[in-house]
Design an enzyme around this catalytic site. Sequence first.
Site, short mmCIF file in Angstrom:
data_model
loop_
_atom_site.label_atom_id
_atom_site.label_comp_id
_atom_site.label_asym_id
_atom_site.label_seq_id
_atom_site.Cartn_x
_atom_site.Cartn_y
_atom_site.Cartn_z
N HIS A 10 47.04 -76.81 22.00
CA HIS A 10 47.11 -75.31 23.04
C HIS A 10 46.74 -75.67 24.40
O HIS A 10 46.01 -75.20 24.93
CB HIS A 10 45.35 -74.37 22.26
CG HIS A 10 45.93 -73.48 22.41
ND1 HIS A 10 44.82 -72.20 22.44
CD2 HIS A 10 46.70 -72.36 24.05
CE1 HIS A 10 45.16 -71.12 22.53
NE2 HIS A 10 46.13 -71.09 23.75
N ASP A 56 41.70 -66.44 19.81
CA ASP A 56 41.51 -67.51 19.43
C ASP A 56 40.35 -67.78 19.04
O ASP A 56 39.41 -66.80 18.82
CB ASP A 56 41.97 -68.57 20.65
CG ASP A 56 41.58 -70.30 20.15
OD1 ASP A 56 41.65 -70.24 19.30
OD2 ASP A 56 42.29 -70.37 20.69
N ASP A 102 46.65 -68.06 19.73
CA ASP A 102 46.52 -69.41 18.83
C ASP A 102 46.19 -68.67 17.48
O ASP A 102 45.14 -68.51 17.00
CB ASP A 102 45.00 -69.62 19.49
CG ASP A 102 44.59 -71.07 18.71
OD1 ASP A 102 45.37 -71.30 17.35
OD2 ASP A 102 43.65 -72.43 18.87
N GLU A 106 49.41 -73.46 17.63
CA GLU A 106 48.42 -74.48 16.80
C GLU A 106 49.11 -73.99 15.05
O GLU A 106 48.32 -74.83 14.92
CB GLU A 106 46.60 -74.27 17.23
CG GLU A 106 46.17 -74.32 17.98
CD GLU A 106 45.97 -76.11 18.17
OE1 GLU A 106 45.80 -76.46 17.43
OE2 GLU A 106 45.43 -76.62 19.34
C1 DIR Z 1 35.49 -77.67 19.84
C2 DIR Z 1 37.20 -77.44 18.46
N1 DIR Z 1 35.14 -76.09 20.41
C3 DIR Z 1 36.69 -78.35 20.64
N2 DIR Z 1 38.35 -76.62 19.21
C4 DIR Z 1 39.73 -75.98 19.12
O1 DIR Z 1 37.03 -80.05 19.52
O2 DIR Z 1 35.89 -78.84 22.00
N3 DIR Z 1 39.96 -75.76 20.07
N4 DIR Z 1 39.38 -75.94 17.64
O3 DIR Z 1 41.42 -74.91 18.85
MN MN Z 2 42.76 -72.53 20.95
MN MN Z 3 41.60 -72.32 18.15
#
Ligand code: DIR
Ligand code: MN
Ligand code: MN
Length: 309
Positions: free
Chosen positions: A100, A128, A234, A279
């Site tokens: 992403h 998402d 996502d 993703e």
């Molecule tokens: C978490 C996970 N908030 C980070 N974020 C994800 O790593 O900043 N985003 N998986 O898609």
């Molecule tokens: Mn995302």
């Molecule tokens: Mn996500």
Amino acid sequence: HDVGVVAVGFSGGQPKPGVDAAPMALIEAGLIKELENDLDMKVAFDGQVHNYAELLPAEDPEYRGMKRPKFVSAVTKTVSDQVYNYAKDGKLVLTLGGDHSIAMGTISGTAKAVRERLGREIAVIWVDAHADINTPETSDSGNIHGMPVSFLTGLAKEDREDCFGWLKPEHMLSTKKLVYIGLRDIDRGEKKILRDHGIKAFSMHDVDRHGIGKVMDMALGWIGSDTPIHLSFDIDALDPMWAPSTGTAVRGGLTLREGDFIAECVAETGSLIALDLVEVNPSLDEVGASDTIRAGNSIIRCALGDTLL
Ligand code: DIR
Ligand code: MN
Ligand code: MN
Ligand code: MN
């Protein structure tokens, strides 16, 4: 409809390899032919999945806690130009990710093109499990795929041109024109950002309370009619039951039909100007990979108007 396709085989915004293989998996499953034959679209596509290997810097140390900042910055800047070049001609841009972080490229590209062509600001619907609005300082992981929205809205700022300093006001998005759907795994710092800036967000709690129909009425009502919409989807917004092959799966998500319904409602507005599908990681949960690819394919078809009568 004229569609421009950008295939971004990039995984550098997070640590797990394999998400770079999603564009090829979607294309090999017949996506582009379906758009042409079933949906009657005129598709512009350079026929390649870009891996941006030529942009890999000799060294790329952590900066403000961000991992691979120079590589992600260079790739997203290039994606921004690719998307802009389609959008400036009035094409609907479909970007196949990739993680992403690439939304820094896609949204900046459409925001700039729409400002130039129509003198208007775009709205973004971000579907998402995660808000992806960490600043480098609030992020626990240092993974840039958790930060694109903070850079796009100017909440995270950086002057260094090679670390997202290339993002200028014309590339940016107002926090008032951003709507989230499907959230259920938000970091502490992100919750504060959402609250402090009054950002519109429909979590899974809201989907449970109101139903997806009402949530879409409210989300589109917030944006207002006749505003160009960029939908950034996502696949981890869907429950892992339907989309297990993704890097950060979170239980308690949208059903397959709710995901398709969101895409259909956006298609119905007639205001969709760009769609990201990100993703999907076919190398994770390999038994579920074909389901995950099919779910991605279905969301794309719905967003491009497939199931509307
Ligand atoms: C978490 C996970 N908030 C980070 N974020 C994800 O790593 O900043 N985003 N998986 O898609
Ligand atoms: Mn995302
Ligand atoms: Mn996500
Ligand atoms: Mn058409």
